[in-house]
Design a protein around this motif. Structure first.
Motif, PDB file in Angstrom:
ATOM      1  N   ARG A 281       0.815  -0.509  -0.130  1.00  0.00           N
ATOM      2  CA  ARG A 281       0.107   0.202   0.772  1.00  0.00           C
ATOM      3  C   ARG A 281       0.501   1.504  -0.330  1.00  0.00           C
ATOM      4  O   ARG A 281       1.350   1.290   1.059  1.00  0.00           O
ATOM      5  N   ALA A 287      -0.639  10.983  -3.460  1.00  0.00           N
ATOM      6  CA  ALA A 287      -2.121  11.856  -3.241  1.00  0.00           C
ATOM      7  C   ALA A 287      -1.976  12.872  -4.576  1.00  0.00           C
ATOM      8  O   ALA A 287      -2.050  13.686  -3.733  1.00  0.00           O
TER       9      ALA A 287
ATOM     10  N   GLU B  27      -9.870   2.866  -0.938  1.00  0.00           N
ATOM     11  CA  GLU B  27      -9.492   3.871  -1.004  1.00  0.00           C
ATOM     12  C   GLU B  27      -9.304   4.752  -2.501  1.00  0.00           C
ATOM     13  O   GLU B  27     -10.332   5.415  -3.188  1.00  0.00           O
ATOM     14  N   PRO B 128      -1.527  16.780   2.342  1.00  0.00           N
ATOM     15  CA  PRO B 128      -0.610  16.869   2.218  1.00  0.00           C
ATOM     16  C   PRO B 128       0.396  18.256   3.268  1.00  0.00           C
ATOM     17  O   PRO B 128       1.263  18.623   2.973  1.00  0.00           O
ATOM     18  N   PHE B 201      -7.372  11.405   1.267  1.00  0.00           N
ATOM     19  CA  PHE B 201      -5.709  11.524   1.994  1.00  0.00           C
ATOM     20  C   PHE B 201      -5.881  12.849   2.061  1.00  0.00           C
ATOM     21  O   PHE B 201      -4.019  13.422   2.093  1.00  0.00           O
ATOM     22  N   VAL B 203      -7.095  15.153   0.472  1.00  0.00           N
ATOM     23  CA  VAL B 203      -6.761  16.099  -0.652  1.00  0.00           C
ATOM     24  C   VAL B 203      -8.612  15.910  -1.202  1.00  0.00           C
ATOM     25  O   VAL B 203      -9.080  14.895  -0.939  1.00  0.00           O
TER      26      VAL B 203
END
Lengths: 287, 211
Positions: A281, A287, B27, B128, B201, B203
């Motif tokens: 993972r 992202a 996800e 992030p 995540f 975002v």
């Protein structure tokens, strides 16, 4: 080269776990925990769930101790092998024995692999492997008799001796009919070796890999780890796992282990670092 | 006579490139399914050309991530149509974006517009860009404006705030607003659909179609 074990064909780079299942009352690490039939059955279920590809069933402890003759060794192993075969048709079943009489009976019971940890002491063992198309581990034990401790053994060059003996055993086995794709070599850590020898065998393991024969290592909780770290038996897991990583990185294929779940994580990590298996993972920074 | 028949807006995290997560990540697969559904909606309008719009950072003008992800998703969807890629500098002013969108709308042929755009990247402590309290209202406002086809509001998105919230889709959405506003003036009707909106995540990933 491809390694064939039982019904399976493993390609180069595969990292396989051979889980130790002792049917002994006195083995050094588990101290008889799976001597009972039911306990041994439970142990097999556990190690399979943890990701072991192979189980290595042993009926005689390696160290000196109470005499176990072939009849008793057969009593401890053969019915159990048959039970495991019946419950797990695809599981690779190995039996740790040096006796050809025992080997013949366990092969009849469904064993796929003979783990000859005492270095070809009984030359007829390889003949049984050939007869049953079983796989064979050719181990370096320095020429000592089974169930003896090393005493003042020395080698001009331990790795030269390891390669010469194990490759010699492998070539002989192939010559008498054992399928070449079913033969492995094992440096035999602690067998006929002091701690310095076992450390050097580990440091130079890539020389064995370079012979082209698949390499099996049997490191788990052994005395050379205990001496290196000066720790008792129940504190050798980290030493075992770090040694496992070093051997895997150098190209060993099969890892004989007591602690299967932990060993699986180490081997998965090595495979990911090597780039042969992806992380499970990866999302960080993506992202 | 130009026609933008339909548009899809999907995010462009590298996670959507094949194999980049290693093993499958639930996800990411949910997001990917939504993106592929949006592209399927786009294909349903039977375009004969995909105009692919994505923001380009200053260091990646040759092969912007947004366009690579867009091409990859089109391939993953099995959509085999000519692609005309339009990279818009991530810091392009709103006016430049609008004009670029109007030019897309003037394209000859039946255009399917695929816009690569993400909202803020500051929606949680693990995001992030770390947690920024302005992120959630910003994303809510822009998502509602998109679903309301309020192209004027999209054209007025705060460029400075979007940059601070790492909302890399601002410029691409303003291109889309220019294109679809022009389309509507020419008589096209676009029904908005939301296929996905979440921030697994940290975002903001809206997946929307206008068809």
């Amino acid at each position: 080269m491809t390694l064939n074990l039982g019904r399976h064909a493993y390609s180069d780079g595969a990292l396989l776990i051979m889980a130790i299942v002792n049917r002994t009352p006195d083995s050094f690490y588990d101290r008889g925990a799976t001597y009972g039939f039911d306990q041994a059955v439970d142990r097999v279920a556990e190690v399979v769930a943890q990701g072991a590809e192979i189980v290595d069933i042993g009926g005689v402890k390696a160290a000196p101790g109470d005499e176990v003759d072939a009849v008793e060794e057969i009593r401890r192993t053969v019915d159990f092998v048959a039970a495991v075969r019946s419950a797990y048709p695809d599981l690779v079943i190995s039996v740790d024995t040096w006796r050809h009489e025992v080997a013949r009976e366990v092969c009849r019971g469904g064993a796929d692999l003979l783990n000859d940890a005492w270095g070809g002491h009984d030359p007829r063992l390889a003949e049984v492997a050939a007869e049953f198309d079983a796989a064979l581990v050719c181990t370096h034990a320095g020429g000592v008799a089974p169930r003896t401790r090393p005493h003042r053994i020395s080698y001009p060059d331990v790795m030269v001796d390891i390669i010469s003996r194990t490759v010699g055993l492998a070539e002989r086995a192939a010559a008498i009919g054992v399928d070449r794709s079913r033969i492995m070599i094992d440096p035999g850590h602690d067998f006929g070796k002091n701690t310095w020898h076992s450390l050097e065998a580990t440091r130079r393991l890539s020389e064995m890999v370079d012979t082209g024969w698949p390499v099996l290592v049997s490191l788990s909780n052994k005395d050379f780890i205990g001496e290196t770290l000066d720790v008792p038996l129940d504190e050798r897991l980290l030493g075992t796992l770090s040694t496992t990583a070093v051997c895997a990185w150098q190209g060993a294929s099969v890892f004989r282990a007591h602690n299967v779940a932990e060993t699986r994580q180490v081997l998965d990590m090595v495979a990911a670092i090597r780039g042969t298996n992806p992380p499970r993972r990866a999302v960080r920074g993506l992202a | 006579m130009s026609r933008v028949l339909a548009a899809a807006s999907v995010p462009n995290p590298p996670l959507l490139l094949p194999g980049l997560t290693g093993g499958p990540v639930a996800e990411v697969e949910a997001l990917r399914s939504a993106c592929l559904a949006a592209i399927e909606t786009l294909a349903g309008a039977e375009p004969d050309l995909i105009v692919l719009v994505g923001g380009a950072g200053s260091g990646e003008l040759d092969s912007p991530l947004s366009l690579r992800v867009g091409r990859s998703l089109l391939a993953q969807a099995g959509l085999e149509l000519p692609i005309e890629a339009v990279g818009i500098p991530a810091d392009a002013p709103a006016e430049e974006c609008r004009i670029t969108g109007e030019r897309v709308a003037e394209h000859r042929g039946r255009v399917g517009l695929l816009v690569m755009a993400d909202g803020s990247a500051c929606r949680s402590l693990k995001a992030p860009g770390y947690l920024d309290e302005r992120a959630a209202p910003f994303d809510a406002m822009l998502t509602e404006a998109l679903l309301a086809r309020d192209w004027a509001s999209i054209g007025r998105l705060d460029q400075q705030l979007a940059a601070e919230l790492l909302a890399s889709g601002r410029a691409a959405w303003q291109v889309m607003a220019g294109a679809l506003a022009t389309g509507e003036l020419a008589g096209e009707e676009y029904t908005p659909t939301c296929h996905y909106r979440d921030d697994p995540f940290g975002v903001w990933y809206p997946v929307l179609t206008f068809s």
